[in-house]
Design an enzyme around this catalytic site. Structure first.
Site, PDB file in Angstrom:
ATOM      1  N   TYR A 189       0.840  -1.192   0.000  1.00  0.00           N
ATOM      2  CA  TYR A 189       0.000   0.000   0.000  1.00  0.00           C
ATOM      3  C   TYR A 189       0.879   1.248   0.000  1.00  0.00           C
ATOM      4  O   TYR A 189       0.637   2.196  -0.758  1.00  0.00           O
ATOM      5  CB  TYR A 189      -0.909   0.010   1.229  1.00  0.00           C
ATOM      6  CG  TYR A 189      -1.682   1.290   1.432  1.00  0.00           C
ATOM      7  CD1 TYR A 189      -2.800   1.577   0.663  1.00  0.00           C
ATOM      8  CD2 TYR A 189      -1.284   2.213   2.395  1.00  0.00           C
ATOM      9  CE1 TYR A 189      -3.517   2.755   0.845  1.00  0.00           C
ATOM     10  CE2 TYR A 189      -1.986   3.389   2.600  1.00  0.00           C
ATOM     11  CZ  TYR A 189      -3.102   3.663   1.818  1.00  0.00           C
ATOM     12  OH  TYR A 189      -3.796   4.834   2.002  1.00  0.00           O
ATOM     13  N   LYS A 216       1.096   4.298  -2.849  1.00  0.00           N
ATOM     14  CA  LYS A 216       0.951   5.722  -2.555  1.00  0.00           C
ATOM     15  C   LYS A 216       2.229   6.495  -2.923  1.00  0.00           C
ATOM     16  O   LYS A 216       2.156   7.658  -3.330  1.00  0.00           O
ATOM     17  CB  LYS A 216       0.614   5.917  -1.074  1.00  0.00           C
ATOM     18  CG  LYS A 216      -0.810   5.512  -0.718  1.00  0.00           C
ATOM     19  CD  LYS A 216      -1.846   6.356  -1.433  1.00  0.00           C
ATOM     20  CE  LYS A 216      -3.252   6.055  -0.980  1.00  0.00           C
ATOM     21  NZ  LYS A 216      -4.278   6.916  -1.606  1.00  0.00           N
TER      22      LYS A 216
END
Length: 245
Positions: free
Chosen positions: A149, A153
């Site tokens: 994750y 990002k």
């Protein structure tokens, strides 16, 4: 830009920060809001906030046909808020970690890229408009167990900088938002201080009106970026100068 005169499109608008953006936009008195989520049924409560202002849109940002259809429907948009995102867990060595990473990257990075490509020409026709990309403090430093994750990002942060450089000539304001933990479904079970979604949304809209490029909307974010924000921005501007003329 003047938020009150804007027509906004919000992805992932059915809950969390996305729903908070809709609430904040209604309170700001915008002209119209397109609220998007993968299922129209999940938008009923959101539309009920202001039925005369909010148009529900069924949209999976990883589906390019749906992205293009949404752009065809929302030709009056001046403010695009790319909030849709997903997060997995279990760490990089879990049995399904590669599939999880692909899922996160497809939504958080490629989904945002598809939205920007579809809506940039619309924004150009409306004096440039603005794009808001929801990033995270983990865009610059990976969070253990949420490594893929964090990587998605970080990729989105890099994409945001490139969008800013490539759309500068058409006058599009590109805003990156770097919240720390926010009190949403994504952070359930995490016993840490969390910002409220509405605080993040309102701070971001204020930043858009102020013409800012980077938003640190909570104490965790502000602490993380306090010593590095200016040097990072200087390098970004230096690299932006490499754009072909």
């Amino acid at each position: 830009m003047n938020i009150q005169e804007s027509v906004a499109f919000v992805t992932g608008a059915n809950r969390g920060i996305g729903k908070a953006f809709v609430e904040a936009l209604v309170q700001a008195g915008v002209r119209r809001i397109y609220a998007a989520a993968r299922s129209l049924d999940t938008l009923n409560e959101v539309v009920a906030i202001a039925p005369d202002l909010i148009i529900p849109i069924a949209l999976d940002v990883t589906n390019i046909e749906q992205v293009n259809a949404a752009a065809q429907t929302a030709q009056d948009v001046t403010l695009l808020i790319n909030n849709a995102g997903v997060i997995g867990s279990g760490g990089l060595f879990a049995p399904n970690s590669v599939e999880t990473a692909q899922w996160e990257m497809n939504t958080n990075y490629f989904g945002t890229l598809s939205m920007v490509r579809a809506f940039a020409p619309i924004l150009q026709r409306h004096s440039g408009g603005a794009i808001v990309n929801m990033l995270s403090v983990v865009s610059i430093a990976s969070a253990p167990v949420f490594g893929s994750y964090s990587a998605s990002k970080a990729a989105l942060n890099s994409l945001t900088q490139d969008i800013r450089a490539e759309l500068a000539n058409q006058g599009t304001q590109v805003v990156g938002v770097f919240p720390g933990p926010v009190d949403t479904a994504m952070t359930e079970g995490m016993s840490i201080d969390k910002a409220t979604p509405i605080a993040v949304a309102k701070t971001t809209l204020q930043a858009v009106e102020a013409g800012l490029e980077d938003v640190y909307p909570d104490p965790v974010s502000q602490s993380a970026f306090s010593a590095i924000a200016e040097p990072l921005k200087a390098v970004e501007k230096m690299f932006a100068g490499w754009m072909p003329q």
